[in-house]
Design a protein around this motif. Structure first.
Motif, PDB file in Angstrom:
ATOM      1  N   GLU A 127       1.393  14.529  55.910  1.00  0.00           N
ATOM      2  CA  GLU A 127       2.475  13.575  55.649  1.00  0.00           C
ATOM      3  C   GLU A 127       2.500  13.121  54.192  1.00  0.00           C
ATOM      4  OE1 GLU A 127       3.827  10.527  58.270  1.00  0.00           O
ATOM      5  OE2 GLU A 127       2.471  11.189  59.852  1.00  0.00           O
ATOM      6  N   ALA A 128       1.323  13.086  53.564  1.00  0.00           N
ATOM      7  CA  ALA A 128       1.248  12.671  52.161  1.00  0.00           C
ATOM      8  C   ALA A 128       1.403  13.851  51.210  1.00  0.00           C
ATOM      9  CB  ALA A 128      -0.080  11.976  51.891  1.00  0.00           C
ATOM     10  N   GLU A 129       1.634  15.042  51.775  1.00  0.00           N
ATOM     11  CA  GLU A 129       1.811  16.267  50.993  1.00  0.00           C
ATOM     12  C   GLU A 129       0.582  16.569  50.133  1.00  0.00           C
ATOM     13  OE1 GLU A 129       5.480  15.956  48.871  1.00  0.00           O
ATOM     14  OE2 GLU A 129       6.672  15.642  50.674  1.00  0.00           O
ATOM     15  N   LEU A 130      -0.587  16.431  50.757  1.00  0.00           N
ATOM     16  CA  LEU A 130      -1.857  16.731  50.103  1.00  0.00           C
ATOM     17  C   LEU A 130      -2.533  17.891  50.820  1.00  0.00           C
ATOM     18  CD1 LEU A 130      -3.155  13.093  49.566  1.00  0.00           C
ATOM     19  CD2 LEU A 130      -2.800  14.763  47.739  1.00  0.00           C
ATOM     20  N   GLU A 131      -3.111  18.796  50.065  1.00  0.00           N
ATOM     21  CA  GLU A 131      -3.820  19.934  50.639  1.00  0.00           C
ATOM     22  C   GLU A 131      -5.276  19.566  50.903  1.00  0.00           C
ATOM     23  OE1 GLU A 131      -2.511  22.695  51.564  1.00  0.00           O
ATOM     24  OE2 GLU A 131      -0.510  22.343  50.749  1.00  0.00           O
ATOM     25  N   PRO A 132      -5.837  19.982  52.050  1.00  0.00           N
ATOM     26  CA  PRO A 132      -7.240  19.658  52.360  1.00  0.00           C
ATOM     27  C   PRO A 132      -8.215  20.124  51.289  1.00  0.00           C
ATOM     28  CG  PRO A 132      -6.124  20.469  54.316  1.00  0.00           C
ATOM     29  CD  PRO A 132      -5.172  20.671  53.172  1.00  0.00           C
ATOM     30  N   HIS A 133      -7.941  21.264  50.642  1.00  0.00           N
ATOM     31  CA  HIS A 133      -8.883  21.772  49.641  1.00  0.00           C
ATOM     32  C   HIS A 133      -8.972  20.845  48.427  1.00  0.00           C
ATOM     33  CE1 HIS A 133      -5.759  23.047  46.803  1.00  0.00           C
ATOM     34  NE2 HIS A 133      -5.095  23.568  47.817  1.00  0.00           N
ATOM     35  N   ALA A 134      -7.994  19.940  48.261  1.00  0.00           N
ATOM     36  CA  ALA A 134      -8.035  19.004  47.131  1.00  0.00           C
ATOM     37  C   ALA A 134      -9.208  18.037  47.251  1.00  0.00           C
ATOM     38  CB  ALA A 134      -6.731  18.220  47.057  1.00  0.00           C
ATOM     39  N   LEU A 135      -9.778  17.915  48.457  1.00  0.00           N
ATOM     40  CA  LEU A 135     -10.879  16.979  48.676  1.00  0.00           C
ATOM     41  C   LEU A 135     -12.232  17.553  48.291  1.00  0.00           C
ATOM     42  CD1 LEU A 135      -9.910  15.619  52.215  1.00  0.00           C
ATOM     43  CD2 LEU A 135      -9.149  14.827  49.992  1.00  0.00           C
TER      44      LEU A 135
END
Length: 334
Positions: A29-37
């Protein structure tokens, strides 16, 4: 648009997961990719991080979500910044380091330490185009985290003399009263904690001056490596470029995209020595020259790409910009 430390994302997710929410759903929903973490000192778009706060708080239906999130901040949170604060000799040193390097937390916000007589104000500042209610949760999180920091590292039971917020008061204030005390005010000019200036001299229990200096050197390098922030005009031009794909950009559409009132947008442009029409003209001219020089598109197609409703209007504008018609300009190219 600026970036934020990936630790902001981890913090919000930790608070939301503790309430039973799915991290995957929130990230999507926040348009963030999991790999960014994954990167230890990674960064994400500041606007996406702010949207995650909003989405998580809304899904949790918690008016005090920011206060709850602050409980998840540990000594090692925010990496070198957290360790530099915790190893500072006094509370004042720790707070000054937090203020100095807060841009590493979020490039679109500022934390200020204002010393006035017997008082010290820890003030959270955001850009004027961001409505206060949109940042209520990160603001409450940061100010409560500062208060917890003063108590944990000094061993002293520090209570603010007063706490104010720019955003409106929630319907239920019990969590806010437990966190900050009863000297609360909402819909105020600033979001800030007001403390006795004497607390700045309180010694910290985990003081390690050598570690603090080492971490500060690392933080200064990280600060130098931050991506450059966009100027206001660069942001407006970027939105203009996107809006041109839909036709003639309107003041209403731009102000909505930039989250500014029409009046504020016009005032900001005037302060920069320009106007919407002048910027639009400049953007169209640059694009026209580029398309006519580097592409095989027809003149009609170029006119459409620049948001002109009629090819004749493009011809008139191009002749005003260059003294020649689009066809004459293209023919004269080597």
């Amino acid at each position: 648009m600026g970036t934020a430390a990936v630790e902001n994302v981890r913090l919000v997710l930790a608070a939301a997961v503790a309430r039973g929410l799915s991290p995957g759903m929130l990230l999507a929903e926040a348009e963030l990719e999991p790999h960014a973490l994954l990167a230890p000192e990674g960064r994400v778009p500041a606007w996406s991080a702010l949207r995650l706060w909003h989405v998580a708080a809304e899904r949790c239906a918690d008016p005090a979500f920011g206060i709850a999130a602050a409980e998840h901040i540990q000594a090692g949170s925010y990496g070198a910044l957290g360790y530099a604060m915790h190893s500072s000799a006094t509370l004042g040193e720790g707070l000054r380091r937090l203020v100095t390097f807060f841009r590493l937390v979020n490039q679109r916000a500022t934390l200020a330490l204002l010393e006035e007589g017997d008082l010290v104000r820890v003030r959270f500042l955001t850009e004027e185009n961001i409505p206060p209610d949109m940042v209520r949760h990160p603001v409450e999180c940061v100010l409560f985290a500062v208060l917890r920091f003063t108590r944990k590292l000094t061993g002293a039971t520090v209570w603010p003399l007063s706490v104010s917020f720019q955003h409106a008061a929630p319907a239920e204030l019990s969590a806010h009263s437990r966190a900050f005390g009863d000297a609360l005010a909402f819909s105020q000019p600033h979001s800030e904690l007001v403390l006795s200036r004497r607390v700045l001299a309180l010694p910290q229990r985990g003081a390690d001056p050598s570690m603090a200096e080492f971490m500060e050197r690392h933080l200064r390098r990280l600060l130098q490596e931050l991506p450059p922030e966009e100027t206001f005009l660069v942001r407006v031009r970027g939105v203009l470029l996107e809006e041109l794909r839909r036709g003639e950009p309107s003041l209403e559409a731009l102000s909505e995209r930039l989250r500014l009132s029409k009046r504020t947008l016009q005032r900001r442009l005037k302060q920069e020595g320009t106007s919407l029409q002048q910027l639009l003209d400049e953007v169209r001219r640059e694009l026209a020259l580029r398309h006519l020089s580097d592409s095989k598109e027809s003149i009609a197609e170029v006119a459409f790409l620049l948001g002109f409703s009629e090819v004749s209007a493009f011809h008139r504008a191009f002749k005003r910009w260059t003294g020649s018609t689009p066809g004459e300009y293209r023919q004269a190219l080597p």
